[in-house]
Design an enzyme around this catalytic site. Structure first.
Site, PDB file in Angstrom:
ATOM      1  N   THR A  59      43.163  25.889  35.500  1.00 41.57           N
ATOM      2  CA  THR A  59      41.809  25.322  35.569  1.00 41.57           C
ATOM      3  C   THR A  59      40.752  26.367  35.937  1.00 41.57           C
ATOM      4  O   THR A  59      39.553  26.103  35.793  1.00 41.57           O
ATOM      5  CB  THR A  59      41.757  24.219  36.646  1.00 41.57           C
ATOM      6  OG1 THR A  59      42.007  24.840  37.925  1.00 41.57           O
ATOM      7  CG2 THR A  59      42.794  23.135  36.402  1.00 41.57           C
ATOM      8  N   ASP A  93      42.337  45.347  47.327  1.00 39.90           N
ATOM      9  CA  ASP A  93      43.204  46.478  46.994  1.00 39.90           C
ATOM     10  C   ASP A  93      42.721  47.766  47.649  1.00 39.90           C
ATOM     11  O   ASP A  93      43.504  48.555  48.180  1.00 39.90           O
ATOM     12  CB  ASP A  93      43.262  46.700  45.474  1.00 39.90           C
ATOM     13  CG  ASP A  93      44.190  45.699  44.797  1.00 39.90           C
ATOM     14  OD1 ASP A  93      44.918  44.977  45.505  1.00 39.90           O
ATOM     15  OD2 ASP A  93      44.181  45.645  43.555  1.00 39.90           O
ATOM     16  N   ARG A 113      42.852  31.309  42.677  1.00 46.50           N
ATOM     17  CA  ARG A 113      42.308  30.667  41.474  1.00 46.50           C
ATOM     18  C   ARG A 113      43.442  30.087  40.647  1.00 46.50           C
ATOM     19  O   ARG A 113      44.359  30.817  40.250  1.00 46.50           O
ATOM     20  CB  ARG A 113      41.542  31.697  40.660  1.00 46.50           C
ATOM     21  CG  ARG A 113      40.767  31.060  39.520  1.00 46.50           C
ATOM     22  CD  ARG A 113      40.206  32.084  38.593  1.00 46.50           C
ATOM     23  NE  ARG A 113      39.073  32.773  39.186  1.00 46.50           N
ATOM     24  CZ  ARG A 113      38.162  33.430  38.466  1.00 46.50           C
ATOM     25  NH1 ARG A 113      38.272  33.490  37.164  1.00 46.50           N
ATOM     26  NH2 ARG A 113      37.176  34.031  39.048  1.00 46.50           N
ATOM     27  N   ASP A 121      38.445  46.311  43.178  1.00 47.78           N
ATOM     28  CA  ASP A 121      39.009  45.174  43.916  1.00 47.78           C
ATOM     29  C   ASP A 121      38.952  45.485  45.413  1.00 47.78           C
ATOM     30  O   ASP A 121      39.623  46.396  45.901  1.00 47.78           O
ATOM     31  CB  ASP A 121      40.461  44.944  43.477  1.00 47.78           C
ATOM     32  CG  ASP A 121      41.027  43.690  44.112  1.00 47.78           C
ATOM     33  OD1 ASP A 121      41.314  42.733  43.376  1.00 47.78           O
ATOM     34  OD2 ASP A 121      41.178  43.674  45.363  1.00 47.78           O
TER      35      ASP A 121
HETATM   36  N1  URA Z   1      36.590  40.655  43.740  1.00 48.70           N
HETATM   37  C1  URA Z   1      36.663  41.984  43.960  1.00 48.70           C
HETATM   38  O1  URA Z   1      37.384  42.428  44.845  1.00 48.70           O
HETATM   39  N2  URA Z   1      35.918  42.801  43.195  1.00 48.70           N
HETATM   40  C2  URA Z   1      35.098  42.349  42.227  1.00 48.70           C
HETATM   41  O2  URA Z   1      34.407  43.151  41.584  1.00 48.70           O
HETATM   42  C3  URA Z   1      35.032  40.970  42.002  1.00 48.70           C
HETATM   43  C4  URA Z   1      35.795  40.130  42.776  1.00 48.70           C
END
Ligand code: URA
Length: 213
Positions: free
Chosen positions: A112, A207, A108, A204
């Site tokens: 922007t 992660d 991302r 995430d």
């Molecule tokens: N990406 C992720 O890994 N977790 C989220 O909750 C949103 C986007």
């Protein structure tokens, strides 16, 4: 199926829901997370391929000749949205071992907030294939929508998205940008929080998959 999202299929199989509970749980370690995601992905792949066309061929068993079904139509290509898509890819390949595989990397842009492509590698004949895109977290939906737009620009006409979890915002965005793309998921969660995380979600996905927290 929620009425407002006609393209969305929430797969409510007890095995998926049980495994999803432990994928979500904070105490689940990287090893178990990866294994459970692979297992759930296999079950989602089973549902997402339910409508594949079949044809009958003649075979000989050791006992008799018979007509039996095989999958027909376009060949498949799996496309992983990096990096967390790779956690689902393993499960898909377990049951679709002959599928070709593509990868799309997007980040991302901080200015922007739009997704920018940094990697795109797909089979040269992808336009002739049915494409299953795997992206575990359909959060804002912007990355998935950009990846799918890129696949359409490469000539793909039959695309399905499979996400472990979806937010209503993400499904809404995808439905508006790509109304022709069916979505399969294990859960339509509550909402996105102010950090763009799915609530209740699982944190995430990248992660938790790779222990980079
Ligand atoms: N990406 C992720 O890994 N977790 C989220 O909750 C949103 C986007």
């Amino acid at each position: 199926m929620p009425l407002e999202f006609p393209n969305l299929t929430v797969v409510t199989h007890p095995l998926i829901q049980h495994k999803l509970t432990w994928i979500r749980a904070e105490e689940t370690n990287t090893d178990s997370f990866r294994q459970l995601l692979r297992e759930v992905s296999k079950l989602l792949a089973y549902e997402a391929t339910r409508a594949l066309p079949t044809e009958r061929i003649t075979i000989k068993t050791p006992v008799a000749t018979m007509e039996s079904a095989v999958i027909s139509g376009k060949k498949l290509c799996l496309v992983s949205i990096l990096r967390a898509g790779n956690g689902m890819l393993e499960g898909f390949l377990d049951i679709l071992p002959l599928a070709r595989v593509g990868h799309i990397g997007l980040y991302r842009d901080p200015a922007t907030l739009e997704p920018v492509e940094y990697y795109f590698k797909v089979p040269s004949d992808i336009a002739d294939r049915q494409v299953l895109v795997v992206d575990p977290m359909l959060a804002t939906g912007h990355s998935a929508a950009a990846g799918i737009a890129r696949l359409k620009a490469a000539g793909c006409t039959q695309i399905t998205l499979i996400s472990l979890l979806c937010s209503p915002e993400g499904v809404q965005h995808l439905t508006e940008t790509h109304p022709d793309v069916p979505i399969f998921t294990a859960s339509l969660d509550s909402h996105l929080n102010e950090h763009g995380y799915i609530v209740p979600g699982l944190g995430d996905a990248g992660d938790r998959l790779y222990g980079t927290r």
